[in-house]
Design an enzyme around this catalytic site. Sequence first.
Site, PDB file in Angstrom:
ATOM      1  N   TYR A 146      82.103  12.694  69.669  1.00  0.00           N
ATOM      2  CA  TYR A 146      81.700  12.043  70.919  1.00  0.00           C
ATOM      3  C   TYR A 146      80.725  10.927  70.616  1.00  0.00           C
ATOM      4  CZ  TYR A 146      79.723  11.461  75.634  1.00  0.00           C
ATOM      5  OH  TYR A 146      79.302  10.961  76.848  1.00  0.00           O
ATOM      6  N   ASP A 241      77.042   7.983  63.659  1.00  0.00           N
ATOM      7  CA  ASP A 241      76.435   8.315  64.940  1.00  0.00           C
ATOM      8  C   ASP A 241      75.525   9.526  64.752  1.00  0.00           C
ATOM      9  OD1 ASP A 241      75.732   9.137  67.450  1.00  0.00           O
ATOM     10  OD2 ASP A 241      77.723   8.869  68.331  1.00  0.00           O
ATOM     11  N   LYS A 269      68.476  10.664  71.831  1.00  0.00           N
ATOM     12  CA  LYS A 269      67.978  12.024  72.032  1.00  0.00           C
ATOM     13  C   LYS A 269      66.550  12.236  71.483  1.00  0.00           C
ATOM     14  CE  LYS A 269      72.419  13.808  73.195  1.00  0.00           C
ATOM     15  NZ  LYS A 269      73.758  13.625  72.718  1.00  0.00           N
TER      16      LYS A 269
HETATM   17  C1  LIG Z   1      74.694  12.496  73.273  1.00  0.00           C
HETATM   18  C2  LIG Z   1      75.484  11.698  72.321  1.00  0.00           C
HETATM   19  C3  LIG Z   1      75.827  10.361  72.575  1.00  0.00           C
HETATM   20  C4  LIG Z   1      75.574   9.697  73.903  1.00  0.00           C
HETATM   21  O1  LIG Z   1      74.238   9.581  74.208  1.00  0.00           O
HETATM   22  P1  LIG Z   1      73.804   9.401  75.754  1.00  0.00           P
HETATM   23  O2  LIG Z   1      72.336   9.170  75.674  1.00  0.00           O
HETATM   24  O3  LIG Z   1      74.208  10.653  76.448  1.00  0.00           O
HETATM   25  O4  LIG Z   1      74.548   8.216  76.266  1.00  0.00           O
HETATM   26  C5  LIG Z   1      76.455   9.643  71.581  1.00  0.00           C
HETATM   27  N1  LIG Z   1      76.756  10.210  70.396  1.00  0.00           N
HETATM   28  C6  LIG Z   1      76.458  11.492  70.128  1.00  0.00           C
HETATM   29  C7  LIG Z   1      76.780  12.051  68.790  1.00  0.00           C
HETATM   30  C8  LIG Z   1      75.832  12.277  71.083  1.00  0.00           C
HETATM   31  O5  LIG Z   1      75.587  13.569  70.830  1.00  0.00           O
END
Ligand SMILES: *Cc1c(COP(=O)(O)O)cnc(C)c1O
Length: 432
Positions: A146, A241, A269
Site C-alpha cells: 500500500y 516506502d 506516521k
Molecule cells: C499509511 C501508509 C501510507 C499512506 O500514508 P497516509 O498518511 O495514510 O496517506 C503509505 N505507505 C505506507 C507503507 C503506509 O503504511
Amino acid sequence: MGNALGRSRALFCRALARIPGGVNSPVRAWRAVGREPLFIDRGAGPYVFDVDGNRLIDYVGSYGPAILGHAHPAVVAAVAEQASRGFGYGAPCEGEVNLAEELSRAIAPAEKVRLMSSGTEAAMTAVRLARAATGRSKILKFDGCYHGHSDGLLVRAGSGGMTFGVPDSAGVPQQLAAHTLVAPYNRLDVVEQCLSANRGEVAAVIVEPLAANMGVVRPRAGFLAGLSALAHSFGALLICDEVITGFRLRYGAVSEVYGAAPDLILLGKIIGGGLPIGAVGGRAELMELLAPCGPVYQAGTLSGNPVCVRAGLATLAALKRPGVYERLEALGAQLESGLSQALAETRTTGCVNRAGSLLTLFLGVSQVADAEAARGADALKFSRFFSAMIEAGVYLPPSQYEALFVSLAHSEADLAHTIEAASRALRVAAGG
Ligand SMILES: *Cc1c(COP(=O)(O)O)cnc(C)c1O
C-alpha cells in the site's frame, strides 16, 4: 469489556447520517469484522478508552504513529508549546529545518527532504519525481503493498504479475492504471520478466521494504538487494516506502539494513508523532527537481506544519534514547511467542509474522510470504477472534490484513493479558 456500547452506537448512528459509512477512513468502520466501531474518547499510554468508559489495550496505535504510546508527556508538551505560538503561518519555520536535518542524519540516502501532510502525498510526489527524472511513465509495484490512495497506486495484481494493472477502485481511469505494473512480493523472477517486457518504460519500482499492509510479510533474504540491482540495471529508480517501517524497526530506515539502495525514501506516521505528516527524501540532485528549484510541482498549505514537526521531533528525541529498539524487539518477541503458543495449545492453524514491534497473526494459513498466501487466511475466523478480543478488552486492528503495533508504553503485563485473552478468543473463534 464491562460497559454497554450505548454511546458508541448513538454516535455511529449520527455519523452514518452525515459521513459516508460513518467514518473518514474505511477500515475504521469495522465492516471486515462485522461489527460497529467503538468511538474512542481518549488514549493514555498503551490504552484507549471508548466513549462508554471501557478501557482497551491498544494495538492499533493510530496505525503506527503512536510508537511511544498515547499522549506521551514530552510530545504533548512540545505540541502545546508550539500551539500557543500559532498553528502555522504559510511561511518557513525552524522546526521544519530541524526535522529535515534529523531525518537526513538518520537516513543517509535522504540528502534532502521535502515535508508534506500525508504518506499518500509522499508516494504521489515520489512517482512524479521519478517520472520527471527518467522521462518514463510506468511504475512497478507489488501486490499487497500500500502506498496511499493516489490514482496510479491504487492498483494491485490481476492474477498474474505480468498483467496490466486492473483498477482497485472505481474512478481510476483504465488508461491511468495501465501505467502501473504489479508483481508478487518476494518474487525477483517476476520483477525481471516485467522490467524486461517493459524495457525503457519503467520510471520506478516502489516497494514496502518490509510489507505491513497485507499483514506483516518479511522480505526474503536477498529480495531487496536484488530488487535494487534489477531496477537500476533497467534504468528505473527504486522508491522504498518506509511510511510504516521508518523509525519503527530501528532509528532510521530499514531499506539499507536489507541491502536496498533506494533513490527515494518515503516517510510518514512516526515522524509526525501522531499528527499528519509525510516526507520524501533522496539524493540532492533528484530532490532539486522539485519546485521551486526544478520543474516538478509539489506544494501544500499545511506542509511542514510547525505543530506537526514539533510532535515529530519530540517523538524522535524519545526514540533516540539507548535501549528503545531493544525494548520494542523484546516486547514483540514476547507477543510472538505467546501467540504462537496459543495457536499450538488450541490446535489452531495459523502463523505469526513479526518484525520488531510489528506483528500479524494470520489464521487458517501456516505460512505467508506474499499477498496471494495472505488472501488465503480465514477472515471469518479472524472476525470471531477479533470480537472475542474486544470483549476481553484488547483492541486489535479490525482486519486480518493489518499489522499490530506494539508501543514503548506496553508493559509485559499488558502483553501477558493479551496472550491469555488470545488463547481464550481462539477457542471461541474455533467454535464458530
Ligand atoms: C499509511 C501508509 C501510507 C499512506 O500514508 P497516509 O498518511 O495514510 O496517506 C503509505 N505507505 C505506507 C507503507 C503506509 O503504511
